[in-house]
Design an enzyme around this catalytic site. Structure first.
Site, short mmCIF file in Angstrom:
data_model
loop_
_atom_site.label_atom_id
_atom_site.label_comp_id
_atom_site.label_asym_id
_atom_site.label_seq_id
_atom_site.Cartn_x
_atom_site.Cartn_y
_atom_site.Cartn_z
N GLU A 162 -24.36 -3.09 8.05
CA GLU A 162 -23.89 -4.48 8.13
C GLU A 162 -22.64 -4.61 8.99
O GLU A 162 -22.50 -5.56 9.76
CB GLU A 162 -23.61 -5.03 6.73
CG GLU A 162 -24.84 -5.26 5.87
CD GLU A 162 -25.30 -4.02 5.12
OE1 GLU A 162 -24.74 -2.92 5.35
OE2 GLU A 162 -26.22 -4.15 4.29
N HIS B 171 -26.07 -9.38 -6.61
CA HIS B 171 -27.13 -10.04 -5.86
C HIS B 171 -27.04 -11.56 -6.00
O HIS B 171 -28.03 -12.26 -5.84
CB HIS B 171 -28.52 -9.58 -6.33
CG HIS B 171 -29.14 -8.56 -5.42
ND1 HIS B 171 -28.49 -7.41 -5.05
CD2 HIS B 171 -30.34 -8.52 -4.77
CE1 HIS B 171 -29.27 -6.70 -4.24
NE2 HIS B 171 -30.39 -7.36 -4.05
#
Lengths: 337, 350
Positions: free
Chosen positions: B64, B133
C-alpha cells in the site's frame, strides 16, 4: 593520496573522452565548493534549516548525472545538494532556499531537505528515509505508459535499504519492468550508527537479485567507475530492459547534519576518516587529469575562480532576496489550478 | 449528452464515473487490489480492464505504501491515478506516503509540483467486520493540511464527487461506505461534477440542524421522518466533503434552528463531530439554544458480536433521542435500542 584509486583512475581515463572527464571534474569541484561555502557560512545562523552536506560523496551524483538527458527524472534524499547541482539546479536558488527566501528553489517552503527544480527535472527530495523511492518508480511508470524514453534515477543512502518501502518499490519496479535506476550511496553511517550495527550482512547490492534486478557494487569514490557503470545501466533501462541497482561505496566526511567534522563524537575512528580522505574522489581524479595533461593547474584555478564568483553572486542574491510575505504561508497548500 | 437519468446503485454510479473519466482522459488510470479480480471491488470497477486494457486498470502488489508513492510520482508527470483500497484500515500502511508525501509535496516544493491523485477507500459497518475491517478514518485525513476528504452519501453524489476528485489536481481521499453500495438513486447519464466543499441541504427544517456524513445521512433522514411525527422539524445537511468543509452552510442552519446535532461515522473523540461542534461554539455561540449533541462511535475499537455492534454503532434512534432531549430539556421516553446496524439484505462476506 590513495595509490590504488589513483592507479585505477589512471588506467580507465583513456576509456572516457576528454570533454566528459573535464565535465565530471568540474561538476565534482562545483559540488565540493558549494558545500564548502555552506559549511563556511552556516555558523552565521542565517541558514536556519537542517543541512546535510555531500562532501566526500561527489563522484556518485556527478558520475551518474553525466549520463542523463535534461528530460530524465532525478529524486534524492535529504542529502541532495550534490544530485541537485549535478542535474543542473541553480546555485543561486539553492542558497536562497537555504536562507529561507522567496526566491529559493522551493520559495522558502522547503529548506535544504526539500530542494527541487522542475525546470531541470530534479523532481524533489524527502526528509523521510527512503521516502522518494516509490515516487521515482511512479515517474518511471508514467514514462512507461507514455513511452517517452525517459529514465528515472533515485539516490538514497544505506539506511533506506532497511525500510519496507525499499522492498515494496523494488518488487513493483521489477514487476512492471520500469525504467528506473536505484543508486545507493552507501556511506556506511546512518547518523551515528554503522551499517553493520543495523544490517545483518554487508550485501546491499545482492538484495535486489531476488526480484531479478541486476545489482552491482562499485567504488563510489571512483568517478569513472560510477560514470561507466551507470552509463551502461541507464542506456539499457532506456531501451526497455527494466530497473537496475548500483551500490556506490563512499564516505561522508562531515557530521550527519551540519557543517562540521565530528571525529570527537567518537563513533568513527581517525584512521577510517584518514583512509577515506586519502581516497578523495575529487583530488584523486584531479591528479590523474593533471598527470595526463588533460588539464593544467592554471585551468583548475580558473575553474575555481569562476565557481567562486558564482558562489559570491549566489550568497549576495540570497542575502538580498526578500523573505516570503505573510500571505504566502497559505500558498501551495492546495493546487488552485 | 442527454439529460437522461437512470436509477442505479452507488457502486454502479462509481463505475459510471470511472468509465467516463477514463474515456475522456487518457491520463486517468486505476490501480488497486481487486480492481481486476472477479469481484471488481464490489462491482465498482466492472468492465474497466476489458474496455481500457490492463495497462490502465491493474492489480497491485500488496504494498500500500509504495503504490501510493507510485501514484504520486505518476501524477508529477501529468497522470491522474486512482488508487483503490477495499477497506480503509489498509491505508495505515500507506500513511507515510499519504501524510508525509502526498499532502505536503506541492507545498514543500514551492507550489510547483501538485499531486493529483485520488484514493478510493471503503468503510465497513456491521457483519462482524471488527476492529480492522471497518474503520472510518476521515478525521485523521481531514487533520492533515494538503489533503481533501470526500464522503459521498448517495449514488448521484458518488458519481459527481468522484469526477470532481479525479479532476481536482490535489490529493483526494474519496471515502465510500460499504453499506451504501446497493443503495439506488437517480443518476444523470452525462458527465457532471459536484464541487468539492459544498454541502447539500437534504431536508429543510426549523427546530434542529442535523449535520451528517456518509452513511449517517440516511440515518439522519430516517430520524427526521420520525421526529416529524412528534412535531419536531429537523433540517438535515449532508456534508459531502469533510475537507474543504462548508462551514457557511452549517452556520446558516444553526442561526436558523439554534440547535445542532452532528452525526458522523467516525469516533466522537477528536473526530469530525468534535471539529464541527467546536466551530459552532466559536462562530455561532450566541445562536445556540442548547448544548451541541454528537452522535458518533464509542471510544472503543469496533467489536464483532452483533449485540455489541448494536451498542457500538449509532443509528437514527440515537439522533431522535438527542433531538427530543435537546428540545424538551429532559430525558425522553424513547428507546435507543437498535434492531440492526446494517441493511437486512446484507449477508456478507465483507
Amino acid at each position: 593520496m590513495d595509490k590504488k584509486l589513483f592507479r585505477i583512475l589512471n588506467k580507465y581515463i583513456s576509456t572516457v573522452d576528454k570533454k566528459t572527464s573535464l565535465s565530471l571534474f568540474k561538476n565534482m569541484l562545483r559540488i565540493r565548493m558549494v558545500e564548502g561555502k555552506i559549511a563556511e557560512l552556516y555558523p552565521e545562523g542565517k541558514m536556519r534549516c537542517p543541512t546535510h552536506l555531500y562532501t566526500g560523496e561527489e563522484a556518485v551524483a556527478s558520475g551518474v548525472c553525466e549520463n542523463l538527458k535534461p528530460s530524465d527524472y532525478v529524486f534524492s534524499s535529504y542529502r541532495s545538494h550534490g544530485a541537485y547541482l549535478a542535474k543542473g539546479g541553480s546555485i543561486k536558488k539553492l542558497f536562497a532556499e537555504l536562507y529561507g527566501k522567496k526566491t529559493g528553489c522551493s520559495r522558502g517552503k522547503g529548506g535544504s531537505m526539500h530542494i527541487v527544480s522542475r525546470q531541470v527535472n530534479f523532481m524533489g527530495t524527502s526528509a523521510l528515509v527512503g521516502g522518494v523511492m516509490p515516487i521515482a518508480a511512479g515517474t518511471a511508470l508514467a514514462s512507461d505508459m507514455k513511452k517517452d524514453k525517459r529514465v528515472s534515477i533515485v539516490f538514497f543512502g544505506d539506511g533506506a535499504c532497511e525500510e519496507g518501502i525499499f522492498q515494496e518499490t523494488l518488487n513493483f519496479a521489477a514487476l512492471k519492468k520500469l525504467p528506473i535506476i536505484f543508486i545507493c550511496e552507501n556511506n556506511f553511517y546512518a547518523t551515528y550508527s554503522h551499517q553493520l550495527t543495523r544490517q545483518a550482512r554487508d550485501n546491499i547490492y545482492k538484495r535486489v537479485a531476488i526480484y531479478g534486478i541486476p545489482g552491482v557494487r562499485i567504488d563510489g569514490n571512483n568517478v569513472l567507475e560510477v560514470f561507466r557503470t551507470s552509463k551502461k545501466l541507464i542506456n539499457e533501462a532506456r531501451r526497455g530492459r527494466g530497473p537496475a541497482f548500483i551500490e556506490c561505496r563512499t564516505y561522508r566526511w562531515l557530521e550527519h547534519v551540519g557543517p562540521y567534522f565530528d571525529l570527537e563524537a567518537g563513533y568513527r575512528t581517525k584512521e577510517e576518516m584518514d583512509k577515506w580522505i586519502d581516497r578523495c574522489p575529487l583530488s584523486s581524479f584531479g591528479k590523474v587529469l593533471l598527470k595526463k595533461k588533460m588539464i593544467n593547474p592554471e585551468a583548475i584555478n580558473s575553474i575555481k575562480r569562476s565557481i567562486e564568483a558564482d558562489l559570491e553572486k549566489a550568497v549576495l542574491f540570497a542575502e538580498k532576496s526578500p523573505f516570503p510575505g505573510c500571505s504566502e504561508i497559505y500558498e501551495g497548500v492546495y493546487n488552485e489550478q | 449528452m442527454s439529460n437522461r437519468k437512470s436509477i442505479i446503485t452507488y457502486a454502479q454510479a462509481i463505475n459510471q464515473a470511472l468509465t467516463q473519466l477514463m474515456k475522456r482522459d487518457k491520463s486517468v488510470f486505476i490501480m488497486g487490489l481487486g480492481v481486476d479480480d472477479p469481484r471488481r471491488v464490489f462491482g465498482s470497477t466492472a468492465n474497466l480492464s476489458e474496455e481500457f486494457g490492463k495497462k490502465r486498470v491493474f492489480e497491485i502488489p500488496i504494498s500500500e505504501n509504495a503504490i501510493t508513492g507510485v501514484a504520486i510520482g505518476a501524477s508529477l508527470c501529468g497522470m491522474r491515478p486512482i488508487m483503490t483500497h477495499q477497506r480503509m484500515d489498509f491505508m495505515f500502511y500507506a500513511f507515510d506516503q499519504i501524510m508525509n508525501h502526498a499532502a505536503k509535496w506541492n507545498y514543500m516544493s514551492g507550489g510547483e509540483s501538485p499531486v493529483n491523485i485520488t484514493i478510493r477507500t471503503i468503510v465497513g459497518r456491521g457483519w462482524g467486520q471488527g476492529a480492522q475491517h471497518s474503520q472510518s478514518l476521515q478525521s485523521l485525513f481531514a487533520h492533515m493540511p494538503g489533503l481533501k476528504v470526500v464522503m459521498p452519501a448517495t449514488p448521484y453524489d458518488a458519481k459527481g464527487l468522484l469526477i470532481s476528485s479525479v479532476m481536482d489536481g490535489n490529493p483526494v481521499i474519496f471515502i465510500e461506505h460499504r453499506s451504501l453500495y446497493k443503495r439506488k438513486g437517480a443518476v444523470p447519464e452525462r458527465f457532471y461534477k459536484i464541487p468539492l466543499g459544498k454541502a447539500r441541504l437534504v431536508r429543510r427544517g426549523k427546530d434542529v440542524t442535523i449535520v451528517a456524513t456518509s452513511q449517517m445521512v440516511s440515518e439522519s433522514i430516517k430520524a427526521a421522518g420520525n421526529l416529524k411525527k412528534c412535531g419536531i422539524d429537523a433540517e438535515v445537511i449532508d456534508l459531502r466533503t469533510i475537507k474543504p468543509l462548508d462551514k457557511n452552510k452549517i452556520f446558516a442552519s444553526i442561526r436558523k434552528t439554534g440547535r445542532l446535532i452532528v452525526a458522523d461515522t467516525s469516533w466522537k473523540n477528536c473526530g469530525v463531530s468534535a471539529e464541527i461542534a467546536a466551530l459552532a461554539a466559536e462562530e455561532t455561540f450566541k445562536y445556540l439554544k442548547s448544548p451541541v449533541a454528537r452522535i458518533a462511535l464509542k471510544d472503543t475499537p469496533a467489536p464483532t458480536s452483533v449485540e455489541l455492534e448494536k451498542i457500538f454503532y449509532p443509528g437514527w434512534e440515537d439522533i431522535v433521542y438527542a433531538a427530543k432531549r435537546m428540545i424538551s430539556g429532559k430525558k425522553p421516553k424513547f428507546s435507543r435500542r437498535k434492531k440492526e446496524v446494517i441493511d437486512t439484505e446484507f449477508k456478507g462476506p465483507f
